[in-house]
Design an enzyme around this catalytic site. Structure first.
Site, short mmCIF file in Angstrom:
data_model
loop_
_atom_site.label_atom_id
_atom_site.label_comp_id
_atom_site.label_asym_id
_atom_site.label_seq_id
_atom_site.Cartn_x
_atom_site.Cartn_y
_atom_site.Cartn_z
N GLY A 32 0.83 -1.20 0.00
CA GLY A 32 0.00 0.00 0.00
C GLY A 32 0.87 1.25 0.00
N GLN A 48 3.00 10.15 1.25
CA GLN A 48 4.32 9.48 1.29
C GLN A 48 5.19 9.86 0.09
OE1 GLN A 48 2.53 5.37 2.08
NE2 GLN A 48 4.53 5.22 3.06
N CYS A 98 6.45 -0.23 7.02
CA CYS A 98 6.00 0.94 6.26
C CYS A 98 7.14 1.38 5.34
CB CYS A 98 5.63 2.06 7.22
SG CYS A 98 5.15 3.58 6.41
N LEU A 99 6.81 1.72 4.11
CA LEU A 99 7.84 2.15 3.16
C LEU A 99 8.51 3.45 3.60
CD1 LEU A 99 6.12 1.35 -0.27
CD2 LEU A 99 7.95 0.07 0.84
N HIS A 106 -3.99 1.49 7.81
CA HIS A 106 -2.61 2.01 7.82
C HIS A 106 -2.49 3.19 6.84
CE1 HIS A 106 1.92 1.30 7.91
NE2 HIS A 106 1.78 2.11 6.88
N GLU A 107 -3.07 3.04 5.65
CA GLU A 107 -2.94 4.10 4.63
C GLU A 107 -3.74 5.35 5.01
OE1 GLU A 107 -0.56 3.68 2.77
OE2 GLU A 107 -0.40 1.51 3.01
N HIS A 135 -1.88 7.59 7.23
CA HIS A 135 -0.93 8.47 6.54
C HIS A 135 -1.61 9.78 6.12
CE1 HIS A 135 2.80 6.27 6.20
NE2 HIS A 135 2.21 5.19 5.74
ZN ZN Z 1 3.02 3.30 5.65
#
Ligand code: ZN
Length: 177
Positions: free
Chosen positions: A46, A51, A91-92, A133-134, A137
């Protein structure tokens, strides 16, 4: 489509609350396609627009094993939820860190598609967790916010060490060139 640069913790831009999307144009389609390319290349499931330094309420994901079921949600809102589930997340934007987070087990998501049509999705399992999670963000929230202060301090130290090591590595590389 282009691969986008992903912001990394502790970048302050990850803490902004993202704006609602009101224009459904080609730029939005291009951005979501680029976000999917970036997500696939970075092997994430995701990615949220903030981000990649676009503070708007857009998320993309693909939780399929074959990586061939992309999903895009515009202005996503958790409409209702039920139960709790423990999930081990990464997480990226916070590389190499994995922690357990408590999430809702099932959710009903209200959102729009890239044309602006209203959609409603019932989600459980990984899809439910990924969506939560997204959406975090979009609200400037990171999964590491869920852990205790002491653990967070340790984590911060670890991350700052990693960043320093990466800097030294970069300097070394610079000299070599
Ligand atoms: Zn993340």
């Amino acid at each position: 489509m282009e691969k986008l640069k992903i912001l990394e913790f502790p970048d302050k831009r990850l803490r902004k609350v993202s704006e609602d999307i009101v224009v459904f144009d080609q730029d939005l389609k291009y951005l979501s396609a680029s976000m999917l390319v970036t997500m696939y290349e970075e092997k994430g499931i995701g990615l949220a627009a903030p981000q990649v330094n676009k503070p708007i309420r857009l998320i993309v994901m693909d939780i399929s094993e074959d990586r061939n079921q992309p999903m895009v949600f515009v202005n996503p809102i958790v409409d209702s939820y039920e139960g709790t589930a423990e999930s081990n997340e990464g997480c990226l934007s916070v590389p190499d860190i994995k922690i357990d987070v408590e999430r809702y087990e099932t959710i009903t998501l209200n959102a729009q598609d890239l044309e602006g049509n209203t959609i409603s999705v019932y989600a459980d399992g990984l899809l439910s967790i990924c969506i939560q999670h997204e959406i975090d963000h979009l609200d400037g929230k990171l999964f590491i916010d869920y852990i205790s202060d002491i653990k967070l301090q340790r984590l911060r130290k670890k991350i700052s060490k990693q960043n320093k090591a990466a800097k030294i590595e970069q300097q070394k590389n610079t000299r070599l060139i």
